[in-house]
Design an enzyme around this catalytic site. Structure first.
Site, PDB file in Angstrom:
ATOM      1  N   THR A  46       0.829  -1.204   0.000  1.00 44.47           N
ATOM      2  CA  THR A  46       0.000   0.000   0.000  1.00 44.47           C
ATOM      3  C   THR A  46       0.865   1.256   0.000  1.00 44.47           C
ATOM      4  OG1 THR A  46      -1.677  -1.188   1.264  1.00 44.47           O
ATOM      5  CG2 THR A  46      -1.848   1.213   1.200  1.00 44.47           C
ATOM      6  N   THR A  47       1.859   1.282   0.881  1.00 39.00           N
ATOM      7  CA  THR A  47       2.746   2.450   0.963  1.00 39.00           C
ATOM      8  C   THR A  47       3.562   2.608  -0.301  1.00 39.00           C
ATOM      9  OG1 THR A  47       2.929   1.901   3.310  1.00 39.00           O
ATOM     10  CG2 THR A  47       4.376   3.629   2.492  1.00 39.00           C
ATOM     11  N   TYR A 109     -13.098  -4.863  -2.208  1.00 41.58           N
ATOM     12  CA  TYR A 109     -14.255  -4.561  -3.061  1.00 41.58           C
ATOM     13  C   TYR A 109     -15.289  -5.682  -3.108  1.00 41.58           C
ATOM     14  CZ  TYR A 109     -17.155  -3.291  -7.041  1.00 41.58           C
ATOM     15  OH  TYR A 109     -18.229  -3.011  -7.837  1.00 41.58           O
ATOM     16  N   TYR A 135      -2.575 -10.031   5.056  1.00 41.37           N
ATOM     17  CA  TYR A 135      -2.686  -8.606   5.368  1.00 41.37           C
ATOM     18  C   TYR A 135      -4.154  -8.295   5.603  1.00 41.37           C
ATOM     19  CZ  TYR A 135      -2.101  -3.506   4.676  1.00 41.37           C
ATOM     20  OH  TYR A 135      -2.092  -2.134   4.814  1.00 41.37           O
ATOM     21  N   ARG A 140      -9.368  -0.284   4.651  1.00 41.71           N
ATOM     22  CA  ARG A 140      -9.175  -0.057   3.214  1.00 41.71           C
ATOM     23  C   ARG A 140      -9.983  -1.029   2.358  1.00 41.71           C
ATOM     24  NH1 ARG A 140      -4.879   3.110   1.140  1.00 41.71           N
ATOM     25  NH2 ARG A 140      -3.447   3.922   2.708  1.00 41.71           N
ATOM     26  N   LYS A 164      -0.186  -9.373   9.045  1.00 39.09           N
ATOM     27  CA  LYS A 164      -0.047  -7.936   9.288  1.00 39.09           C
ATOM     28  C   LYS A 164      -1.433  -7.460   9.713  1.00 39.09           C
ATOM     29  CE  LYS A 164       0.878  -3.430   7.176  1.00 39.09           C
ATOM     30  NZ  LYS A 164       1.181  -2.676   5.931  1.00 39.09           N
ATOM     31  N   ILE A 206       5.158  -3.860  10.636  1.00 44.88           N
ATOM     32  CA  ILE A 206       5.364  -3.529   9.225  1.00 44.88           C
ATOM     33  C   ILE A 206       5.023  -2.059   9.124  1.00 44.88           C
ATOM     34  CG2 ILE A 206       4.685  -3.995   6.856  1.00 44.88           C
ATOM     35  CD1 ILE A 206       4.185  -6.885   7.656  1.00 44.88           C
TER      36      ILE A 206
END
Length: 296
Positions: A46-47, A109, A135, A140, A164, A206
């Site tokens: 993501t980052t 989604y 994750y 999100r 994570k 993380i």
């Protein structure tokens, strides 16, 4: 399996003005992170604006990072996606590159049920031998794997080695630690939760904040694990404004802006991520000034 480290930096992906990946900047930043507390590197997450990277770009980037840094620290690659078949196919390709583990997000989604999440991760784990970190970031994805589903997976799939956890839910993390095997790796997905999670035997973090305060993060973990809880508490409180402040708007906008302000290669963004505006940049600059990372 190589240890993955206590501080795994979820690296930004610096882009050039023309929108292509700046591989020289990746090397510069990777060297900086390794010398400032990072014990592992997560790439294309993501980052790292992984959602804007093509499959070909990710494969190139992951191979590049393995070649540059795998002799120094573990390299973890993001391979998650919405559908199971393509996630399996991509994870198989990435596994051939020599990464140490993959990070697979709960599908976003599509909002799968718990049985759907179980079948999704089970199919991936059975199709590959590489270690997998799940994750879970429902803020999100709107997809949230339960502790019971996680327990089912861990009992059946030995290469699902950790999570994570970016739920921000202390009760959830405590239950994960209570019911899952002692060697199952629970990583904080929120910088500010690092010390609490370490305190119950978590593996580490993380991290986003480790881009700029990695040494202090590592000192905090070392202090706690060596029994110096007062120093660990002091460092946590010192770092909290940065750990919290880097998420005042959508990440990775603040951390890339902070890196650029510090003269480190944060690089440009890819749409739909955009540059911080003047007010946002001023807030980030104040965070760095208050922490004595910048001078007036």
């Amino acid at each position: 399996m190589k240890k993955l480290g206590r501080i795994i930096t979820a690296m930004v992906t610096p882009f050039k003005d023309d929108g292509t990946i700046d591989f020289n900047a990746m090397v510069t930043l990777g060297k900086y992170l390794i010398s400032h507390g990072s014990e592992g590197l997560l790439v294309g997450g993501t980052t790292g604006e992984g959602a804007t990277l093509s499959k070909e770009e990710k494969l190139h980037l992951y191979e590049f990072m393995v070649n540059e840094f795998s002799s120094q620290v573990p390299i973890i690659a993001n391979t998650g996606g919405i559908d199971t078949v393509s996630t399996i196919e991509f994870t198989k390709e990435v596994a051939k590159l020599g990464v140490d583990a993959v990070l697979v997000i709960c599908p976003f989604y599509v909002k799968p049920t718990q049985e759907g999440l179980y079948q999704h991760f089970k199919a991936i784990a059975k199709a590959v031998d590489i270690p997998i970190l799940i994750y879970n970031v429902p803020g999100r994805t709107r997809s949230d794997i339960s502790v019971l589903t996680l327990k089912r997976l861990v009992e059946e799939c030995p290469n699902i080695i950790g999570i994570k956890d970016a739920t921000g839910d202390w009760n959830r993390v405590s239950e994960e630690k209570r019911v899952l095997p002692d060697d199952f790796l629970i990583y904080s997905g929120d910088d500010s939760m690092t010390l609490p999670i370490i305190s119950i035997g978590g593996a580490g973090v993380i991290s986003v904040a480790s881009h700029i305060i990695g040494n202090d993060l590592l000192q905090m973990i070392d202090a706690y694990q060596n029994g110096n809880t007062e120093l660990a508490k002091k460092l946590h409180l010192k770092m909290f404004p940065i750990m919290d402040g880097l998420f005042f708007i959508t990440s990775p906008i603040p951390v890339k802006t902070a890196l650029n302000l510090l003269g480190l290669p944060g690089g440009k963004f890819r749409l739909p991520m955009v540059e911080a505006n003047e007010e946002e940049t001023g807030y980030i600059r104040k965070l760095l000034l208050d922490y004595k990372l910048l001078s007036e």
